[in-house]
Design a protein around this motif. Structure first.
Motif, short mmCIF file in Angstrom:
data_model
loop_
_atom_site.label_atom_id
_atom_site.label_comp_id
_atom_site.label_asym_id
_atom_site.label_seq_id
_atom_site.Cartn_x
_atom_site.Cartn_y
_atom_site.Cartn_z
N ASN A 397 0.81 -1.22 0.00
CA ASN A 397 0.00 0.00 0.00
C ASN A 397 0.85 1.27 0.00
O ASN A 397 0.30 2.37 0.15
CB ASN A 397 -0.94 0.01 1.22
N GLN A 398 2.17 1.08 -0.15
CA GLN A 398 3.10 2.21 -0.21
C GLN A 398 2.89 3.17 0.97
O GLN A 398 2.80 4.40 0.81
CB GLN A 398 2.95 2.94 -1.54
N ARG A 399 2.82 2.59 2.16
CA ARG A 399 2.62 3.39 3.37
C ARG A 399 3.98 3.90 3.85
O ARG A 399 4.60 3.35 4.75
CB ARG A 399 1.93 2.56 4.45
N ILE A 400 4.44 4.93 3.20
CA ILE A 400 5.78 5.45 3.48
C ILE A 400 5.74 6.96 3.41
O ILE A 400 5.02 7.55 2.61
CB ILE A 400 6.81 4.88 2.48
N LEU A 421 15.26 10.37 4.47
CA LEU A 421 14.97 9.51 5.62
C LEU A 421 13.56 8.97 5.48
O LEU A 421 12.61 9.75 5.28
CB LEU A 421 15.12 10.30 6.92
N ALA A 422 13.42 7.67 5.55
CA ALA A 422 12.10 7.03 5.35
C ALA A 422 11.42 6.77 6.68
O ALA A 422 12.06 6.37 7.66
CB ALA A 422 12.27 5.72 4.58
N ARG A 423 10.11 6.98 6.71
CA ARG A 423 9.28 6.63 7.85
C ARG A 423 8.13 5.76 7.34
O ARG A 423 7.58 6.02 6.27
CB ARG A 423 8.72 7.89 8.54
N PHE A 424 7.76 4.74 8.13
CA PHE A 424 6.80 3.74 7.68
C PHE A 424 5.55 3.80 8.56
O PHE A 424 5.64 3.95 9.78
CB PHE A 424 7.43 2.36 7.71
N LEU A 425 4.37 3.64 7.92
CA LEU A 425 3.10 3.79 8.60
C LEU A 425 2.33 2.48 8.60
O LEU A 425 2.37 1.72 7.62
CB LEU A 425 2.26 4.87 7.91
N ASN A 426 1.60 2.22 9.68
CA ASN A 426 0.74 1.04 9.71
C ASN A 426 -0.63 1.37 9.11
O ASN A 426 -0.84 2.48 8.59
CB ASN A 426 0.60 0.50 11.14
N SER A 427 -1.54 0.44 9.18
CA SER A 427 -2.85 0.63 8.54
C SER A 427 -3.65 1.76 9.17
O SER A 427 -4.60 2.26 8.57
CB SER A 427 -3.65 -0.67 8.60
#
Length: 624
Positions: A397-400, A421-427
């Motif tokens: 889902n490209q949650r970035i 800098l990458a940050r990742f997200l949950n649903s």
């Protein structure tokens, strides 16, 4: 009443003991005296040699100043100037004769070998011992001839005096008592024994503090934690069960990278304070610092149901601190029940799984890992499965979310860039702990897919926002650059985006490149053919050689933070950086510094001709 023979025998025994004690103390003091004498004479030799130089008068002065067992004076080239050896050194007590010693004086071209002769001192002490022995014998004979009553009082007084002085060794009583019998040797020996005991106790306390205390938070460390838990398993322990709670500051690495190491330390100290405040509500609760990011709490005789209140309290405190400190998250917590049969290793494995599961839930979540769940999944893969689903969800889902932290050039001619800098997200669009996400992606063999997602997202952002006049650094894992499919995909991607490729700089750790030089060279050649560039980050951690530069030919090197942190006060690191900058510039490699946290560090790095600086002091990460 004692008979004459009984009194004589007792006095003889006392005399023998007194002589032995006196002899031992005398030898001890003689050893101390000869040691000090040896140290003082060594300084005197240096002074005499500086004044007299290579002259025979030096030997005469030395011979007059002290008695030697041997004395040899040579020049540095081996020329013998003077040699003396005492054929009859005389009697010395064991362990009181100082060893032979060499004094090297380069300023006057002299090497002096000598050994002091302490036979006169030993003979003097021996005479004292013999005299004391004779005196004791005389006193014994006289005492034996005295009346039984008088001798009884005398012996009683001595016994009382010795007991009183010895009792002071283990007592802090400062009250002064009048001595019934004045025995200076006895008082001196007892005083020295007391000083030695006090010194040993003080040293033991300092060593124990270093061995069992975390220097940053002042909490008991992992060693004390293991010791304390094992004590709870003892049969006589009042604790029969309880709950082990571990809170992991999973964003420590991110805080260090974005805000600097000073803020990272403050972050850890604040978390320690938050947990300590929650623990105070439990009378027997104990808090420990296990590692740089892990805190362990033991709640004795507490059930899991009661521990849920503790976990909820922690989450509330973490949430409040997160909002005030403007952090993505604070800490995640795992809980597990224990009793006296549970080994520590098993508990730590269970609670670690609980933390992994908590990290896939909401921010600052907690999770109870129960034995029944572990038995159903003997490989402890429950946490892995949760992470696998979360990582797949992010990729699919490209949650970035991407941030960029600028690198400031130190001169107009320096060409630098901003690091993505990458940050990742949950649903639920909540931030996942970045360090844990990357670590689990590596563990579950998902890191290559994550790298692709970051690269694609970054390129799309550059195109959509029309920021093609800037350059951006993108981190790539060591596993990806050795993956054949990834390399094919990357080459095609860069060729398709020919106008963007020159604006991309791929960052790989020095350690990752050194794992396989041949594969690393192939990757760098591919990137260069496409028009992009390469940065070796965390440079200086490994043993880099000139061959590393010659074979790989990177465009940038980014010095590891261990070299740049407090660089203004570290002369050794300044010298190392100056050498590396000179070498890199000769090879047309740009040198960058990360984790710059103060103006003093920045100015020092500029004086060392660093090309660019990155850190919290330079600029905070902002949305790309």
């Amino acid at each position: 009443m004692y008979t004459f023979s009984q009194l004589l025998a007792r006095n003889i025994l006392l005399g023998v003991v007194f002589v032995i004690v006196s002899t031992a103390l005398s030898v001890f003091f003689l050893a101390e005296y000869t040691t000090q004498k040896h140290e003082q004479h060594q300084a005197a030799i240096s002074a005499f040699a500086q004044q007299l130089g290579k002259s025979k008068e030096l030997a005469n002065v030395l011979r007059k100043s002290e008695d030697y067992s041997q004395l040899t004076i040579n020049s540095y080239d081996g020329e013998k100037i003077y040699s003396y050896s005492n054929p009859s050194p005389g009697f010395t007590f064991p362990m009181t004769q100082p060893p032979a010693h060499k004094v090297s004086l380069s300023t006057v071209d002299l090497m002096i070998n000598y050994q002091l002769n302490t036979s006169k001192d030993s003979l003097f002490v021996l005479k004292i011992i013999f005299s004391l022995t004779g005196l004791i014998i005389l006193l014994v004979v006289v005492a034996a001839q005295m009346s039984v009553r008088k001798n009884g009082k005398f012996m009683s007084a001595i016994s009382h005096q010795i007991k009183k002085d010895l009792s002071l060794i283990s007592s802090n009583d400062t009250e002064v008592y009048d001595d019934l019998i004045e025995i200076p040797e006895l008082k001196t020996g007892i005083a020295e024994i007391k000083q030695l005991i006090e010194k040993q106790v003080s040293t033991s306390s300092v060593l124990e503090q270093h061995a069992y205390t975390d220097h940053l938070t002042g909490l008991d460390n992992r060693n004390r934690f293991v010791q304390y838990y094992e004590s709870l398993r003892e049969p006589e322990s009042a604790t029969k069960f309880g709950v082990l709670v571990i809170s992991r500051c999973s964003e420590l690495q991110t805080v260090n990278q974005i805000h600097g190491y000073h803020e990272g330390d403050n972050y850890i100290k604040n978390v320690a304070s938050l947990i300590q405040s929650a623990v105070t509500a439990y009378r027997s609760g104990r808090l420990f610092k296990l590692s740089s990011s892990d805190f362990a709490t033991i709640l004795p005789n507490i059930t899991l149901k009661e521990a849920e209140n503790f976990a909820n309290d922690l989450t509330q405190r973490f949430n409040e601190f997160q909002q005030s400190a403007d952090l993505d998250s604070v800490a995640y917590t795992g809980l597990v029940y224990f009793d006296q049969t549970k080994p520590l290793g098993e508990l730590l494995a269970l609670v670690d799984t609980g933390i992994s599961i908590a990290q896939t839930q909401h921010i600052n979540a907690w999770y109870i890992q129960k034995d029944s769940e572990a038995l159903k999944n003997t490989d402890f893969n429950q946490g892995n499965q949760n992470w696998r689903q979360e990582i797949d969800n992010v990729i699919d889902n490209q949650r970035i979310s991407l941030l960029v932290q600028p690198i400031q050039p130190t001169t107009r001619n320096s060409k630098v860039y901003g690091e993505v800098l990458a940050r990742f997200l949950n649903s639920n669009d909540e931030m996942l702990p970045t360090a844990s996400f990357i670590a689990m992606a590596e563990k579950l063999d998902k890191i290559t897919a994550v790298d692709k997602l970051i690269i694609e997202t970054a390129i799309n952002e550059i195109i959509s926002k029309n920021i093609v006049d800037q350059s951006f650094g993108i981190n790539v894992s060591a596993r990806s650059i050795s993956d054949e499919h990834f390399l094919i995909w990357l080459e095609r991607k860069l060729l398709r985006e020919a106008s963007i490729a020159p604006r991309i700089i791929f960052e790989i750790t020095e350690f990752g490149l050194q794992q396989n030089i041949k594969t690393s060279k192939r990757f760098i050649d591919l990137v260069h053919r496409a028009g992009s560039r390469v940065t070796v980050e965390r440079f200086g951690v490994g043993l880099t050689s000139f061959k590393f530069f010659r074979d790989l030919k990177p465009d940038f090197i980014k010095m590891d933070s261990t070299y740049t942190r407090d660089i203004d006060d570290d002369k050794n690191n300044q010298y190392f950086l100056r050498v590396m900058v000179d070498l890199a510039h000769r090879l047309s490699i740009t040198v960058l510094a990360e984790s710059v946290e103060s103006q003093e560090e920045k100015h020092t790095l500029e004086r060392l001709f660093i090309d660019g600086c990155q850190g919290f002091y330079i600029g905070k990460p902002k949305p790309i």
